[in-house]
Design a protein around this motif. Structure first.
Motif, short mmCIF file in Angstrom:
data_model
loop_
_atom_site.label_atom_id
_atom_site.label_comp_id
_atom_site.label_asym_id
_atom_site.label_seq_id
_atom_site.Cartn_x
_atom_site.Cartn_y
_atom_site.Cartn_z
N UNK A 9 42.04 27.18 24.24
CA UNK A 9 41.08 27.34 25.33
C UNK A 9 40.76 29.00 25.45
N UNK A 10 39.82 29.44 25.72
CA UNK A 10 39.64 30.84 25.75
C UNK A 10 39.00 31.03 27.22
N UNK A 11 39.88 31.89 27.88
CA UNK A 11 39.49 32.25 29.08
C UNK A 11 38.71 33.68 29.36
N UNK A 12 37.70 33.70 29.99
CA UNK A 12 37.24 34.92 30.28
C UNK A 12 37.32 35.63 31.66
N UNK A 13 37.67 36.75 31.60
CA UNK A 13 38.02 37.55 32.80
C UNK A 13 37.07 38.54 32.97
N UNK A 14 36.44 38.46 34.03
CA UNK A 14 35.21 39.31 34.53
C UNK A 14 35.77 40.30 35.52
N UNK A 15 35.63 41.49 35.26
CA UNK A 15 36.10 42.46 36.38
C UNK A 15 35.03 43.05 36.77
N UNK A 16 34.66 43.35 38.29
CA UNK A 16 33.45 44.24 38.59
C UNK A 16 34.24 45.36 39.57
N UNK A 17 33.94 46.40 39.40
CA UNK A 17 34.50 47.72 39.88
C UNK A 17 33.38 48.28 40.46
N UNK A 18 33.34 48.21 41.93
CA UNK A 18 31.93 48.99 42.39
C UNK A 18 32.30 49.83 43.62
N UNK A 19 31.54 50.90 43.81
CA UNK A 19 31.79 51.57 44.92
C UNK A 19 31.15 51.13 46.11
N UNK A 20 32.30 50.63 47.25
CA UNK A 20 32.34 49.94 48.38
C UNK A 20 31.61 50.87 49.40
N UNK A 21 30.50 50.41 49.86
CA UNK A 21 29.78 51.23 51.02
C UNK A 21 29.72 50.48 52.04
N UNK A 27 46.33 34.52 30.15
CA UNK A 27 45.89 34.25 31.34
C UNK A 27 46.56 33.99 32.59
N UNK A 28 47.84 33.22 32.14
CA UNK A 28 48.84 32.98 33.19
C UNK A 28 49.46 34.36 33.82
N UNK A 29 49.56 35.10 32.59
CA UNK A 29 50.39 36.55 32.73
C UNK A 29 49.52 37.37 33.95
N UNK A 30 48.10 37.05 33.41
CA UNK A 30 47.08 37.87 34.14
C UNK A 30 47.17 37.45 35.49
N UNK A 31 47.02 36.30 35.76
CA UNK A 31 46.93 35.78 37.16
C UNK A 31 48.06 36.02 37.89
N UNK A 32 49.29 36.34 37.36
CA UNK A 32 50.27 36.66 38.20
C UNK A 32 50.40 38.05 38.46
N UNK A 63 56.80 41.72 35.50
CA UNK A 63 56.08 40.63 34.59
C UNK A 63 56.41 40.34 33.28
N UNK A 64 56.84 41.22 32.53
CA UNK A 64 57.29 41.17 31.25
C UNK A 64 58.48 40.18 31.27
N UNK A 65 59.59 40.75 31.91
CA UNK A 65 61.06 40.19 31.85
C UNK A 65 60.61 38.73 32.40
N UNK A 66 59.66 38.39 33.08
CA UNK A 66 59.55 37.12 33.55
C UNK A 66 59.22 36.07 32.25
#
Ligand SMILES: [Zn+2]
Length: 102
Positions: free
Chosen positions: A19-31, A81-86, A96-99
């Motif tokens: 299974x492939x998981x796609x992570x999309x991150x949006x970073x934008x200036x919050x006004x 994906x699991x690591x990322x979500x943690x 996180x790596x120890x875990x």
């Protein structure tokens, strides 16, 4: 045929088995419109930002894009994906790596 690899562990992903998981991150200036309060002057300001964002989506102006809006995209394997979500923001990475190393 397109081959995908996990962006975290660099493992190649087999479309038949993994299974492939796609992570999309949006970073934008919050006004923050609330912060502007009842000031009538902020209407035009918001419109201005919206115009900028629309222009960015057309990806004509990359300079403005980096400052105001960035979108990142990653492919992850199920384990990463699991690591990322943690730990989506990468805080306390050592912990996180120890875990995950059993
Ligand atoms: Zn991975």
């Amino acid at each position: 045929m397109i081959h995908y690899a996990c962006d975290l562990c660099k493992r190649e992903l087999d479309p038949q088995e993994d299974l492939r998981y796609v992570v999309k991150i949006e970073v934008y200036a919050a006004f923050d419109s609330a912060a502007a309060g009842e000031d009538d002057g902020d209407r035009d300001h918001l419109q201005e930002i919206q115009d900028i964002l629309e222009r960015v989506e057309d990806s004509e102006d990359e300079l403005i894009g980096d400052e105001v809006y960035q979108q990142l995209r990653f492919d992850l394997c199920p384990e990463c994906r699991k690591k990322f979500l943690k730990n989506p923001l990468g805080a306390e990475v050592a912990k996180a790596f120890d875990f995950s190393q059993n």
